[in-house]
Scaffold this motif. Structure first.
Motif, PDB file in Angstrom:
ATOM      1  N   LEU A  17      -7.639  58.139  16.715  1.00 46.99           N
ATOM      2  CA  LEU A  17      -7.276  56.682  16.378  1.00 46.99           C
ATOM      3  C   LEU A  17      -7.620  56.605  14.878  1.00 46.99           C
ATOM      4  N   LEU A  18      -8.471  57.390  14.411  1.00 49.81           N
ATOM      5  CA  LEU A  18      -8.786  57.273  12.868  1.00 49.81           C
ATOM      6  C   LEU A  18      -7.832  58.056  12.245  1.00 49.81           C
ATOM      7  N   GLY A  19      -6.635  58.721  12.841  1.00 51.12           N
ATOM      8  CA  GLY A  19      -5.526  59.512  12.071  1.00 51.12           C
ATOM      9  C   GLY A  19      -6.198  60.751  11.580  1.00 51.12           C
ATOM     10  N   LEU A  20      -7.238  61.404  12.379  1.00 53.15           N
ATOM     11  CA  LEU A  20      -7.624  62.739  11.911  1.00 53.15           C
ATOM     12  C   LEU A  20      -6.691  63.752  12.614  1.00 53.15           C
ATOM     13  N   GLY A  21      -6.753  64.886  11.918  1.00 52.35           N
ATOM     14  CA  GLY A  21      -5.830  66.242  12.567  1.00 52.35           C
ATOM     15  C   GLY A  21      -6.036  67.416  11.888  1.00 52.35           C
ATOM     16  N   ALA A  22      -5.065  68.180  11.686  1.00 53.79           N
ATOM     17  CA  ALA A  22      -5.315  69.411  11.062  1.00 53.79           C
ATOM     18  C   ALA A  22      -5.823  69.417   9.795  1.00 53.79           C
ATOM     19  N   GLY A  23      -6.810  70.179   9.329  1.00 59.02           N
ATOM     20  CA  GLY A  23      -7.459  70.022   8.003  1.00 59.02           C
ATOM     21  C   GLY A  23      -8.581  69.037   8.122  1.00 59.02           C
ATOM     22  N   ASP A  24      -8.802  68.431   9.061  1.00 63.81           N
ATOM     23  CA  ASP A  24     -10.082  67.552   9.103  1.00 63.81           C
ATOM     24  C   ASP A  24     -11.082  68.379  10.120  1.00 63.81           C
ATOM     25  N   VAL A  25     -12.203  67.829   9.711  1.00 60.74           N
ATOM     26  CA  VAL A  25     -13.464  68.318  10.326  1.00 60.74           C
ATOM     27  C   VAL A  25     -14.206  67.444  11.147  1.00 60.74           C
ATOM     28  N   VAL A  26     -14.688  67.297  12.288  1.00 59.54           N
ATOM     29  CA  VAL A  26     -15.313  66.453  13.050  1.00 59.54           C
ATOM     30  C   VAL A  26     -16.686  67.107  13.527  1.00 59.54           C
ATOM     31  N   ALA A  27     -17.831  66.639  12.798  1.00 59.71           N
ATOM     32  CA  ALA A  27     -19.184  67.194  12.961  1.00 59.71           C
ATOM     33  C   ALA A  27     -20.005  66.600  13.859  1.00 59.71           C
ATOM     34  N   PHE A  28     -20.799  67.133  14.625  1.00 57.93           N
ATOM     35  CA  PHE A  28     -21.396  66.565  15.845  1.00 57.93           C
ATOM     36  C   PHE A  28     -22.731  67.245  16.038  1.00 57.93           C
ATOM     37  N   PRO A  29     -23.923  66.836  16.669  1.00 58.65           N
ATOM     38  CA  PRO A  29     -25.060  67.735  16.554  1.00 58.65           C
ATOM     39  C   PRO A  29     -24.944  68.669  17.772  1.00 58.65           C
ATOM     40  N   ASP A  30     -25.747  69.720  17.414  1.00 63.35           N
ATOM     41  CA  ASP A  30     -26.035  70.996  18.504  1.00 63.35           C
ATOM     42  C   ASP A  30     -27.391  70.794  19.058  1.00 63.35           C
ATOM     43  N   PRO A  31     -27.691  70.577  20.352  1.00 65.37           N
ATOM     44  CA  PRO A  31     -26.705  70.456  21.183  1.00 65.37           C
ATOM     45  C   PRO A  31     -26.263  69.141  21.302  1.00 65.37           C
ATOM     46  N   ALA A  32     -25.185  68.530  22.012  1.00 71.35           N
ATOM     47  CA  ALA A  32     -24.795  67.348  22.218  1.00 71.35           C
ATOM     48  C   ALA A  32     -23.745  67.071  23.304  1.00 71.35           C
ATOM     49  N   TYR A  33     -23.510  65.878  23.700  1.00 70.85           N
ATOM     50  CA  TYR A  33     -22.415  65.334  24.784  1.00 70.85           C
ATOM     51  C   TYR A  33     -21.423  66.009  24.479  1.00 70.85           C
ATOM     52  N   PRO A  34     -20.563  66.894  25.371  1.00 71.55           N
ATOM     53  CA  PRO A  34     -19.619  67.755  25.107  1.00 71.55           C
ATOM     54  C   PRO A  34     -18.218  66.749  24.598  1.00 71.55           C
ATOM     55  N   THR A  35     -18.031  65.677  24.883  1.00 69.51           N
ATOM     56  CA  THR A  35     -16.963  64.799  24.466  1.00 69.51           C
ATOM     57  C   THR A  35     -16.791  64.670  22.862  1.00 69.51           C
ATOM     58  N   TYR A  36     -17.688  64.728  22.275  1.00 70.60           N
ATOM     59  CA  TYR A  36     -17.606  64.675  20.888  1.00 70.60           C
ATOM     60  C   TYR A  36     -16.408  65.979  20.291  1.00 70.60           C
ATOM     61  N   ASP A  37     -17.126  67.190  21.023  1.00 71.21           N
ATOM     62  CA  ASP A  37     -15.965  68.413  20.689  1.00 71.21           C
ATOM     63  C   ASP A  37     -14.709  68.128  21.015  1.00 71.21           C
ATOM     64  N   VAL A  38     -14.644  67.776  22.388  1.00 68.71           N
ATOM     65  CA  VAL A  38     -13.344  67.449  23.157  1.00 68.71           C
ATOM     66  C   VAL A  38     -12.561  66.687  22.127  1.00 68.71           C
ATOM     67  N   GLY A  39     -13.039  65.373  21.758  1.00 63.68           N
ATOM     68  CA  GLY A  39     -12.457  64.611  20.892  1.00 63.68           C
ATOM     69  C   GLY A  39     -11.486  64.828  19.712  1.00 63.68           C
ATOM     70  N   ALA A  40     -12.578  66.092  18.903  1.00 67.45           N
ATOM     71  CA  ALA A  40     -11.980  66.774  17.745  1.00 67.45           C
ATOM     72  C   ALA A  40     -10.696  67.447  18.217  1.00 67.45           C
ATOM     73  N   ARG A  41     -10.928  68.180  19.148  1.00 62.36           N
ATOM     74  CA  ARG A  41      -9.709  69.268  19.641  1.00 62.36           C
ATOM     75  C   ARG A  41      -8.496  68.227  19.926  1.00 62.36           C
ATOM     76  N   LEU A  42      -8.659  66.968  20.592  1.00 67.48           N
ATOM     77  CA  LEU A  42      -7.458  66.314  21.016  1.00 67.48           C
ATOM     78  C   LEU A  42      -6.654  65.849  19.891  1.00 67.48           C
ATOM     79  N   ALA A  43      -7.344  65.539  18.963  1.00 70.13           N
ATOM     80  CA  ALA A  43      -6.773  65.198  17.609  1.00 70.13           C
ATOM     81  C   ALA A  43      -6.167  66.280  16.826  1.00 70.13           C
ATOM     82  N   GLY A  44      -6.422  67.696  17.244  1.00 70.89           N
ATOM     83  CA  GLY A  44      -6.249  68.672  16.300  1.00 70.89           C
ATOM     84  C   GLY A  44      -7.012  69.199  15.058  1.00 70.89           C
TER      85      GLY A  44
END
Length: 278
Positions: A17-44
């Protein structure tokens, strides 16, 4: 403030929804709720777990997730830490998204604060979003009731995209949200219930030789026997107790398990008895 179809939906689709895609990085804590990772992958976009901001280096990060109190380990981040994340992101033009689903459930250590608290964001919501859910505080998980608030420009963009994508919360659910958010008494009842279960499980886990780390808030205890997490999962299973393997939340969880406070009082008491009896 923009109603969402539960917080998980917003977490999963925010990068898109923010318009992110290839070339963008989505950072999240380790360890973390898995959906942060999934959301990045859905956007490419590229998902990037981090344990400290220094690990992110010179990468072009577009979105940074924070979660306090955290899932799975319950750590509460002090205002100074959250402020550093906001400052770091603003210097780089990144958006900070704070998952605050457990903000009412701090047990010890620093008081949980919203990323929109003046001590954190310097009194301006620029570049900052806070995500909330009613599933934990109000037991409304089945209602799919959540909301996002923060930077008016970002929220307006989300609204514009979401209404065309059909991500609209039904009117009766919004009415239930208004009622729940207007009443703090039931939240205090929930707090006392979870606090009581936490006390019972902390004592039982310590008596069984496990060490609990970070668990200053949220609805979880982050426990270890100083062995691979799946060995610990098996140890609990032999006693008829179900826990979550830590590595499901990232590599940093490889030697921990997540113990939830969400079973009934009777089931929590039964688990504690089984731990005490060996």
């Amino acid at each position: 403030m923009l109603p969402t179809v539960g917080a998980k939906e917003l977490v999963a689709w925010l990068p898109t929804l923010l318009g992110l895609g290839a070339g963008d990085v989505v950072a999240f804590p380790d360890p973390a709720y898995p959906t942060y990772d999934v959301g990045a992958r859905l956007a490419g976009a590229q998902p990037l777990p981090y344990r400290s901001l220094t690990e992110l280096g010179p990468r072009r990060v577009s979105l940074v997730w924070v979660n306090s109190p955290a899932n799975p380990h319950g750590q509460v981040l002090p205002a100074e830490h959250l402020r550093k994340v906001v400052d770091w992101a603003r210097e780089r033009g990144a958006v900070v998204a704070s998952d605050e689903c457990y903000v009412e459930f701090g047990w010890e250590g620093p008081e949980p604060l919203s990323v929109l608290h003046p001590e954190v964001c310097a009194g301006t919501p620029e570049g900052v979003l806070a995500v909330h859910s009613l599933s934990k505080r109000s037991n409304l998980a089945g209602y799919r009731a959540g909301f996002v608030t923060g930077d008016p420009r970002l929220v307006a963009g989300l609204l514009e995209a979401r209404k065309h994508a059909g991500m609209i919360v039904p009117a009766m659910v919004q009415a239930a949200m208004v009622a729940a958010l207007g009443d703090d008494a039931h939240v205090e009842v929930q707090r006392k219930r979870y606090a009581s279960r936490r006390t019972v499980l902390l004592e039982a886990l310590a008596g069984a030789g496990l060490r609990v780390e970070h668990s200053q808030g949220s609805l979880y205890l982050w426990a270890t026997r100083d062995e691979p997490c799946w060995d610990t999962v098996g140890w609990f299973a032999e006693r008829g107790i179900l826990v979550a393997a830590g590595d499901l939340y990232g590599p940093a969880g490889a030697r921990h398990v997540r113990v939830a406070l969400t079973a009934t009082d009777e089931r929590v008491a039964a688990a504690a008895d089984r731990l005490r009896s060996g």
